[in-house]
Design a protein around this motif. Structure first.
Motif, short mmCIF file in Angstrom:
data_model
loop_
_atom_site.label_atom_id
_atom_site.label_comp_id
_atom_site.label_asym_id
_atom_site.label_seq_id
_atom_site.Cartn_x
_atom_site.Cartn_y
_atom_site.Cartn_z
N ASP A 191 0.76 -1.31 -0.04
CA ASP A 191 -0.08 0.11 0.20
C ASP A 191 0.90 1.39 -0.05
O ASP A 191 0.42 2.39 0.38
N THR B 236 2.55 8.63 -4.90
CA THR B 236 1.39 7.97 -4.34
C THR B 236 0.47 8.53 -3.28
O THR B 236 -0.72 8.32 -3.06
N TYR C 284 -13.06 1.67 -8.27
CA TYR C 284 -11.45 1.83 -8.29
C TYR C 284 -11.17 1.83 -6.56
O TYR C 284 -11.77 1.94 -5.73
N ASN C 285 -9.63 1.81 -6.70
CA ASN C 285 -8.92 1.69 -5.29
C ASN C 285 -8.18 3.05 -5.19
O ASN C 285 -7.33 3.18 -5.66
N TYR D 234 -5.83 5.56 -3.31
CA TYR D 234 -4.93 5.38 -2.04
C TYR D 234 -5.06 6.55 -1.18
O TYR D 234 -5.44 7.73 -1.58
N SER E 176 -5.83 2.74 -8.06
CA SER E 176 -5.65 1.31 -8.83
C SER E 176 -6.85 0.80 -9.37
O SER E 176 -8.07 1.36 -9.17
N PRO F 14 -4.74 1.03 -18.25
CA PRO F 14 -4.14 2.30 -17.96
C PRO F 14 -4.15 3.13 -19.24
O PRO F 14 -4.66 4.33 -19.28
N ASP G 271 -0.28 9.08 -16.52
CA ASP G 271 0.01 7.41 -16.23
C ASP G 271 1.41 7.39 -15.59
O ASP G 271 2.38 7.83 -16.32
N LEU H 64 2.93 2.95 -12.63
CA LEU H 64 2.53 1.79 -11.74
C LEU H 64 1.23 0.79 -12.29
O LEU H 64 0.39 1.30 -12.87
N GLY I 62 -1.72 -1.08 -13.57
CA GLY I 62 -3.03 -0.95 -13.18
C GLY I 62 -3.48 0.41 -12.37
O GLY I 62 -4.49 0.53 -11.82
N SER I 63 -2.66 1.47 -12.55
CA SER I 63 -2.89 2.55 -11.75
C SER I 63 -2.93 4.10 -12.49
O SER I 63 -2.00 4.01 -13.71
N ARG J 281 -3.02 8.60 -12.03
CA ARG J 281 -3.09 9.39 -11.09
C ARG J 281 -3.58 11.00 -11.68
O ARG J 281 -3.61 11.29 -12.73
#
Length: 364
Positions: free
Chosen positions: A143, A172, A299-300, A302, A312, A317, A333, A336, A338-339, A341
């Motif tokens: 994480d 992140t 989505y996830n 952070y 993510s 992506p 992009d 990372l 599958g992520s 920003r």
């Protein structure tokens, strides 16, 4: 990334620079640009008018070199940071990247190593290699957090000359506790840099690494005016550290490296710090709105103490980035898996991003 000419390889460039690519992010004239963590709120007119007046005043003596020690500006930064800091403990440069470069020129260099916990700000390895030092990448938990015992173990194994801790972390958004910073400092033999470029977006009740500066002569806390102060185009960064460490930076800086116009503009902006920072609360509201909506879309997101959100759970992506681009929204992009920003912009920009993402998100 900016393109590099194939002819570059025909030049006698340093061996350690061969094959490298410069730092860069896509630049496109789209209606909604949320890819480089800018503060998208414009500077209030009364503040911009004062800055223009300050620059106009400085222009009257622009035929002369500026104050080499940028004394007035350092006093302004010391007052802004508080914690009993004085101008003797402040340094500044053309963006926090130049400030970091000064630090690495003074304390890294050929035969030395610089350590950071990856993934982190992509300029750290570039600055490190640009000064002839070796970049050593540590690891984070799944994480992106860092535990004190793990951090100490990794730093002990690497035994670096310089440690860079991004707090909160880019790309992140991850918080970094004072416990980790203190533990890393205690185990390190070299300079420990805490990069607080996004600190103004952290919860108000949290304590900055500035509180750790007393009696820690190898500790540095760097900041920038690019983010919270909406001053990215002015290129002003600064740091706080022990006066002896500041003296070391004078050994490597170029003469008169901060122009009179830069000093005037930054000093004027600092005089209006409460007004300049008024947008921070609104940005935090939009950041949290982004996180909540991303979660609702499946989505996830952070945890973020910054002005951006990494999320993510993105199946493709590149395709999602392109679909948003085609709808006039530019995000980042960061490489990372599958992520993606996104920067928290104004309410309208945030709505545009969320609406566009919802339109390209598969039903779940």
């Amino acid at each position: 990334m900016d393109a590099v000419s194939p002819r570059l390889e025909d030049l006698p460039v340093r061996d350690d620079l061969r094959g490298m690519t410069p730092y860069g992010a896509p630049q496109a004239a789209l209606p909604v640009a949320l890819n480089v963590n800018e503060n998208t709120h414009p500077i209030p007119k009364d503040v911009s008018d004062d800055i223009v007046d300050a620059i106009a005043f400085a222009l009257r003596d622009v035929n002369r070199y500026p104050d080499r020690e940028f004394t007035h500006l350092r006093e302004g930064f010391a007052d802004y940071l508080g914690h009993g800091l004085t101008r003797e403990q402040i340094w500044a440069g053309n963006g926090s990247n130049e400030v970091l470069q000064h630090l690495l020129q003074a304390f890294a260099g050929p035969g030395r190593t610089v350590f950071g916990f990856a993934p982190t700000y992509s300029m750290y390895p570039l600055l490190t290699r640009g000064t002839g030092a070796q970049w050593v990448a540590g690891t984070r938990a799944h994480d992106f957090t860092i535990a004190a015992d793990d951090a100490v173990a990794q730093v002990a194994e690497a035994d670096p000359d310089v440690v860079i801790l991004c707090s909160p972390n880019n790309p992140t958004g991850t918080p970094l506790s004072l416990e980790v910073i203190d533990a890393v400092y205690a185990r390190s033999r070299g300079i420990v840099i805490v990069d607080e470029a996004y600190w103004e977006f952290a919860p108000r009740e949290q304590q900055s690494a500035l509180t750790l500066l007393p009696d820690r002569e190898r500790l540095v806390v760097s900041r920038t005016m690019s983010k919270a102060f909406a001053f990215a185009g002015a290129r002003v960064g600064y740091l706080a550290a022990d006066p002896a460490l500041i003296d070391a930076l004078r050994l490597v800086r170029l003469p008169y490296h901060l122009s009179a116009l830069t000093q005037a503009a930054a000093s004027a902006a600092l005089r209006h710090a409460p007004t300049m920072l008024a947008a921070v609360d609104e940005i935090v509201v939009q950041r949290d709105r982004i996180s909540a909506t991303l979660a609702a879309l499946g989505y996830n997101p952070y945890e973020s103490w910054t002005n951006f959100v990494l999320f993510s759970g993105v199946e493709d992506p590149a395709a999602t980035w392109q679909a948003l681009y085609d709808r006039g929204v530019l995000i980042r992009d960061v490489g990372l898996p599958g992520s993606l920003r996104v920067t928290a912009g104004t309410e309208a920009e945030t709505s545009a991003f969320l609406d566009a993402l919802a339109s390209v998100t598969p039903a779940r």
